[in-house]
Design an enzyme around this catalytic site. Structure first.
Site, PDB file in Angstrom:
ATOM      1  CD  GLU A  78      79.782  14.657  22.447  1.00 38.40           C
ATOM      2  OE1 GLU A  78      79.207  14.074  21.850  1.00 38.40           O
ATOM      3  OE2 GLU A  78      80.634  14.474  23.050  1.00 38.40           O
ATOM      4  CD  GLU A  81      85.886  14.239  25.834  1.00 38.67           C
ATOM      5  OE1 GLU A  81      84.946  13.063  25.260  1.00 38.67           O
ATOM      6  OE2 GLU A  81      86.108  14.930  24.805  1.00 38.67           O
TER       7      GLU A  81
END
Length: 269
Positions: free
Chosen positions: A153, A158
């Protein structure tokens, strides 16, 4: 204004994607010879189905526990992603739907845009409030090395809504859960917040190095990772696709509280 761009380094013959409002002549910083191969200008009146698909519901439809594996509180709906005036808006709303108390949207390019290596970039303004978690990230398209996170990933950006001057980038790798590991590094603005104005978030991914950028400045770099399913540079040597979502609640970042107002928006220019 360009909202989604993909550039390909001609010398390396590798895909590169940039998701940012930059001139058409913009090049990768450390991947020379890039050319644009994919973009979404958000110049229509709806999300382009030839570029994006929606993930709907609470996660159970894809085999996850309710809450997308993180005990999140939202129900994802296509209606929460709108396009107007050259911008994509993902709205998190406090409303009951599908047995959940909030709604939002989660979009991905799987089967429509899948790439190995390149530059991926987005220009966006963040929402504000405890319990909000927008992310611009990537997952393996074919899970060639096993279940998450053995096939990897890549988190391009974020952000947590209670920490408005801070973003982070990360990679997840190693074995399949619970034998997965991760590496992460953050970036803090010198002044202001990511909710006050548009900022550029980018990642350049090559065969042996991944670099993270905010507003054109590199703040992180990683070249060490592994996979239980294959030798280095696995798992980051296969096709990945983009995901863009706005989550509400969960183990991280915790639920909204009395200071969080709704609706909140992730706005992509």
């Amino acid at each position: 204004m360009s909202s989604r761009r993909i550039l390909i380094p001609a010398l390396m013959l590798l895909v590169s994607i940039a998701v940012v409002s930059l001139p058409a002549s913009a090049q990768c910083i450390d991947l020379p010879g890039c050319e644009l191969v994919w973009s979404d200008e958000f110049d229509g009146t709806a999300v382009d189905p030839s570029k994006w698909g929606f993930m709907l519901g609470d996660g159970t439809s894809v085999g996850l526990p309710p809450g997308w594996g993180n005990n999140e509180l939202q129900y994802y709906r296509a209606e929460n992603a709108t396009v107007s005036g050259g911008q994509l808006v993902i709205s998190a709303r406090e409303e009951s739907f599908g047995g959940r108390d909030y709604t939002s949207a989660r979009m991905r390019t799987i089967g429509l845009g899948d790439w190995t290596y390149g530059r991926f970039e987005m220009r966006a303004t963040m929402p504000v409030g405890q319990g909000l978690w927008p992310a611009f990230w990537m997952l393996s398209t074919f899970d060639a090395y096993g279940g998450w996170a053995a096939s990897g990933e890549i988190d391009i950006m974020e952000y947590l809504g209670h920490d408005t001057d801070h973003v982070s980038g990360a990679i997840h790798y190693g074995g399949s859960w619970p034998d997965n590991v991760f590496w992460s590094k953050g970036y803090t603005l010198a002044a202001g917040s990511f909710a006050e104005s548009m900022h550029d978030f980018a990642l350049e991914w090559g065969p042996h190095e991944i670099r993270w950028y905010v507003d054109g400045a590199q703040y992180s770099c990683q070249s060490h990772w592994s996979s239980g399913g294959g030798g280095y540079p696995a798992p980051f040597d296969q096709e990945f696709h983009l995901i863009l979502n706005l989550a509400v609640g969960g183990y991280l970042p915790g639920p909204p509280d009395e200071t969080t107002s709704f609706p909140q928006e992730l706005v992509v220019d």
